[in-house]
Enzyme design. Structure first.
Site, PDB file in Angstrom:
ATOM      1  CB  SER A  56     -32.793  32.133  96.512  1.00 50.87           C
ATOM      2  OG  SER A  56     -31.851  32.822  95.752  1.00 50.87           O
ATOM      3  CG  ASP A  64     -36.084  29.190 102.698  1.00 49.59           C
ATOM      4  OD1 ASP A  64     -37.333  29.208 102.726  1.00 49.59           O
ATOM      5  OD2 ASP A  64     -35.408  28.153 102.749  1.00 49.59           O
ATOM      6  N   PRO A  79     -41.899  33.404  92.320  1.00 51.11           N
ATOM      7  CG  PRO A  79     -42.701  31.352  91.615  1.00 51.11           C
ATOM      8  CD  PRO A  79     -42.819  32.807  91.369  1.00 51.11           C
ATOM      9  CB  SER A 122       1.812  41.404  75.300  1.00 52.97           C
ATOM     10  OG  SER A 122       2.934  41.126  74.507  1.00 52.97           O
ATOM     11  CB  SER A 128      -8.745  44.855  72.267  1.00 54.47           C
ATOM     12  OG  SER A 128      -8.727  43.457  72.148  1.00 54.47           O
TER      13      SER A 128
END
Lengths: 634, 302
Positions: free
Chosen positions: A33, A35, A113, A470, A542
């Site tokens: 980012s 700075d 950048p 469930s 699952s």
């Protein structure tokens, strides 16, 4: 390096230089980012590896006083912010390439950048990099931008990542902070396909763990940044892949010589190998591998060579020569990830030029399947695509081309998109898979296959995979959706515990291994039903991500829709429709999901249903709306 | 060479050859600019390799300011003949008629007229739609941000904010009539790479790179070679024979020599490894003002 050379005798010097000639090359990019200190880090690497000359240092000191942001100290960022506008504004606006070298390796650094509007620059830098350094400010931790950069790096096929936890000096060299960032990153990047993630605590400004191990992080036992860059194995995976070479130039100095010049994209080639021209299917045998340094016995990925063939077959620039034993897809339609790089939006139906390998063809986007929010990875419906947006699109080309999936082969799965009027490069694409339509002349019209079966039913086969605790409402919602589909004349089937556990899977219990096998069988059955052209509704807890991913990977991209019924445990337990939670709490049922067995929630489900609060009818409508937006139903 | 564990020089060579072939295939009328320096010599060598056994399918062009070292001109003509290139030499005749020179008009104006304008005239005159140059990204900060295929407007200008994204090794070579592209096939080479490659491949270079006794005068801390009688001597200035060589070659009044006894390639490389100043510090035009290279490039300089 310089001291070493200074004290060498003439003999030693020649040996030293010979060793230098055999160094390998590592290309990496830095991203972070604003700075985070990217430029400072690169400046630090150049400075500490003594790649700065006296006059450059003098300029740097002068500029530091004028534009610098670190008081009287040298501002390393000024070294790399090359353009005047950048120096004035203190930001990096374009990709810059830097070079430094140590006794072990030569490095090419793409400095990209971190600003949102410059996603395209990062993609540009990533496209040629073997490794990415993601900078994270130790004070701020993992930010949205970090996720975005990791996603783009993954999208562009980077397999090695360094998480540089920078400004560690500003958090008192805290081990806890470092480890939290390291673990947070590992968690969210789990599905990004990175082969290796190395986290390093460092301070670019003061040099901690950049080149020399820092005494202020005694708890850190891993490599310094430079150690890692010098030794990381970016084994050339391209060599192990099947032979591919796009013809750049037909070399015809006289009637006796006809060679095909190009750079080998992947694999190796030897005289005697059978090759095929991908689009035409014509075959021949490699006669010679010609270079200015003499004929070769073998050449491999990355080599710029000229091949001559045993037969006179029609080959021209743009053709893809491939191994006869392992051929790529050939199609005039494919699905691809697209990164849009221009202010003028991508519009489906508009003709563009696509350059893939050395071939340029006209092409259009027939459909934007969905946009991907690069911050949340959410899938969004879209009619057009703006600057720095990422999407999955279907392409239709004016002629068939040979290609591989980008994830299988970075060299033969990539393309750029060019505007036909302005000639600007407006986008970059990474092919996912070829699309075979009934109209495709390469398919026999009478073939009975998935497409034919689905066509007969007038539908697009998909799996709707309902997962959740469930009592989360999976089956209830799935039932409503199926009723709706039936009323629409769609052909469906529902798989759930009631009809599978009693028959096909009656030999399975509830141990972890049995639950895995249970889901595997359900997934395989679903795949067969997809092949039959059906819309399949699967309703199973699952609980494990790995099995759901396995199910997803069994079918083609876009055919698997993960529906996450997100009900908090407390609510699901209070519903307890079958009295199971009560029994589990009483210890009468073992391995019950949510009680004594974990549930791993989906990270990027196609849709998340707030099934703890909203009504099942409303949620069923959300699922139906998604099917509509994906073109499954009209 | 085994295909695995390729050296960085081999990778750089392959990349450059790929770029050169791409230009020859996709442009109607490309030209290779030849500055006679070591980078140009490497670029020529790569071009010869790229099309072997055929000769390179484009001409060479030298923009002659008339202020080049005499040894460079001799070397230029020999090299073109040796490699079988068709050589075009272009000089800005208007500038010549006005006697534009680095002494009376300043290095900035002189460079503009005799190099930048001359180059633009030549590209327009011959209708070249692509021009190879031997610039490297490690030379200067604005070069580090320039693409390998650097798009130029019909006025030959460079707009750093409107550069085309360049991904993988797939280059967008499309230009409208009148527009052109400057191509830098050795963008990713460093000065050290260049010298190592010259050694490895035994590439001839202008003898000025090797140390020899040469007549020089000292001006503002820089050693300027008195290559011919056109160099105006300041009062009290007497050319001295000094053991010098050049790290970089340009117009002789604008290119400073360094004191050196490096008379062989390994000695040059050793000297470079221990050097404490960058090669462009010998180029007087870069020092004119901050961001001067970026400005020149916007105006059409290479």
């Amino acid at each position: 390096m310089s001291e070493a050379a200074e004290n060498l005798s003439a003999q030693d010097l020649i040996a030293y230089l010979a060793q230098q000639e055999n160094k390998t090359l590592l290309r990496f990019l830095t991203c972070g980012s604003v700075d985070d200190g990217k430029s400072t880090l690169i400046g630090r690497l150049l400075y500490d590896t003594k790649l700065l000359f006296d006059d450059q240092l003098a300029t740097l000191e002068r500029d530091s006083k004028k534009h610098g942001t670190v008081g009287e100290d040298i501002d390393f960022a000024l070294l790399v912010d090359g353009l005047e506008a950048e120096r004035e504004q203190g930001i990096t606006i374009d990709v810059a390439y830097r070079f430094f070298t140590t006794d072990k390796r030569k490095f090419i650094v793409a400095d990209t950048p971190g600003h949102e509007q410059y996603t395209r620059n990062m993609a540009t830098g990533a496209s040629t990099a073997d490794l990415a350094i993601l900078l994270v400010d130790a004070r701020k931790g993992i930010l949205t931008q970090t996720r975005r950069h990791a996603f783009i790096a993954s999208l562009l096929g980077i397999r090695h990542v360094v998480v540089a936890v920078n400004k560690i000096d500003l958090v008192d060299y805290s081990q806890d902070i470092f480890e939290k960032i390291r673990d947070d990153f590992a968690e969210f990047a789990r599905n990004f396909g990175f082969k290796q993630i190395v986290a390093i605590p460092l301070s670019a400004r003061f040099g901690d763990n950049v080149i020399a191990r820092s005494e202020r992080t005694p708890w850190y036992k891993g490599p310094t940044l430079l150690d890692h860059l010098e030794t990381v194995e970016v084994e050339d995976e391209q060599l192990a892949k099947p032979f591919r070479m796009a013809v750049q130039w037909v070399n015809r100095p006289n009637l006796d010589f006809r060679g095909f010049s190009g750079t080998i994209a992947s694999g190796t080639v030897r005289p005697g190998d059978r090759i095929v021209v991908a689009a035409s299917g014509r075959t021949s045998t490699v006669a010679r591998i010609v270079t200015a340094d003499g004929d070769l016995d073998v050449a491999g990925a990355g080599d710029a060579v000229t091949l001559t063939l045993a037969d006179e077959i029609d080959i021209s620039r743009g053709d893809l020569l491939v191994a006869a034993t392992d051929q790529p897809e050939v199609a005039d339609q494919f699905a691809a990830h697209v990164i849009w790089m221009h202010e003028d939006h991508l519009l489906p139906g508009r003709p563009y030029l696509v350059k893939i390998g050395t071939r340029t063809v006209t092409a259009q986007v027939t459909e934007i399947k969905h946009k991907i929010d690069v911050n949340t990875l959410d899938h969004l419906a879209a009619k057009e695509l703006g600057l720095n947006e990422v999407a999955v699109c279907n392409f239709s080309l004016s002629q068939p081309v040979g290609f591989d999936a980008y994830t299988a082969n970075r060299e033969t799965g990539a393309f750029i998109i060019i505007d036909r009027l302005s000639n600007a490069t407006v986008g970059a694409g990474m092919i996912m898979f070829g699309l075979r339509r009934a109209t495709n002349i390469h398919l026999q019209a009478l073939d009975v296959n998935k497409a034919a079966r689905a066509n007969l039913k007038g539908q697009k086969p998909v799996i709707l995979w309902f997962t959740g605790l469930s009592g989360a409402g999976k089956s209830t919602i799935a039932n409503i959706v199926e009723k709706y589909l039936l009323a629409q004349g769609r052909h469906t089937y529902m798989l759930d515990g009631d009809n599978v556990r009693h028959g096909l899977n009656r030999d399975l219990g509830f141990t972890e291994a049995d639950r895995v096998e249970n889901i595997r069988r359900v997934a395989e059955v679903s795949k067969l039903m997809i092949d039959a052209g059906l819309i399949v509704l699967v309703s199973f807890i699952s609980p494990f991500r790995a099995e759901r991913r396995m199910a997803r990977e069994l079918v083609e991209e876009g055919e698997f829709i993960e529906v996450f019924c997100d009900t908090p445990l407390a609510i699901a337990e209070s519903r307890d429709p079958k009295g199971l939670y009560k029994k589990a709490r009483a210890g009468q049922i073992k391995n019950f999901t949510g009680i004594d067995s974990p549930y791993e929630p989906p990270e990027n489900p196609e849709i998340r249903l707030e099934s703890g609060t909203k009504s099942v009818e409303l949620l069923a409508e959300e699922v139906i709306a998604l099917l509509r937006s994906r073109g499954v139903i009209v | 060479m085994s295909p695995d564990r390729k050296s960085h020089l081999k990778r750089l060579e392959d990349e450059s050859i790929h770029i050169i072939r791409e230009v020859a295939s996709e442009f109607r009328n490309p030209v290779m600019l030849y500055s006679i320096g070591k980078d140009s010599s490497v670029m020529l060598h790569l071009a010869a390799k790229a099309f072997y056994p055929a000769p390179p399918p484009f001409p060479l062009m030298h923009v002659d300011t008339t202020w080049k070292f005499r040894e460079m001109i001799r070397f230029r003509d020999e090299t073109a003949k040796r490699l079988g290139f068709n050589l075009i030499v272009h000089t800005n005749q208007d500038g010549l008629a006005q006697n534009i020179n680095p002494f009376d008009h300043g290095s900035s104006y002189y460079t503009n007229v005799m190099k930048t304008d001359a180059l633009k005239q030549a590209l327009t005159k011959y209708g070249f739609d692509a021009a190879f140059g031997g610039a490297r990204r490690d030379e200067e900060k604005s070069r580090a941000k320039e693409r390998i295929f650097s798009f130029r407007t019909a006025n030959h200008g460079w707009d750093p904010k409107k550069q085309r994204p360049e991904l993988w090794n797939i280059y967008n070579t499309r230009v409208a009539p009148g527009e052109s592209i400057r191509v830098f096939p050795i963008s990713n080479w460093t000065e050290l790479d260049i010298w190592q490659y010259i050694m490895l491949e035994d590439i001839p270079i202008v003898p000025l790179y090797y140390a020899a006794m040469r007549p020089v005068v000292e001006r503002g801390g820089q050693l300027i070679m008195v290559d011919d009688e056109r160099l105006p001597l300041e009062p009290g200035e007497v050319p001295q024979e000094r053991l010098v060589r050049f790290r970089t070659l340009g117009c002789y009044p604008l290119t400073a020599a360094i004191e050196s006894d490096a008379a062989t390639l390994p000695e040059i490389v050793r000297e470079m490894l221990v050097a404490r100043t960058s090669e462009r510090s010998g180029r007087l035009i870069d020092h004119d003002e901050a961001g001067s290279m970026e400005k020149k490039k916007r105006e059409g300089y290479f």
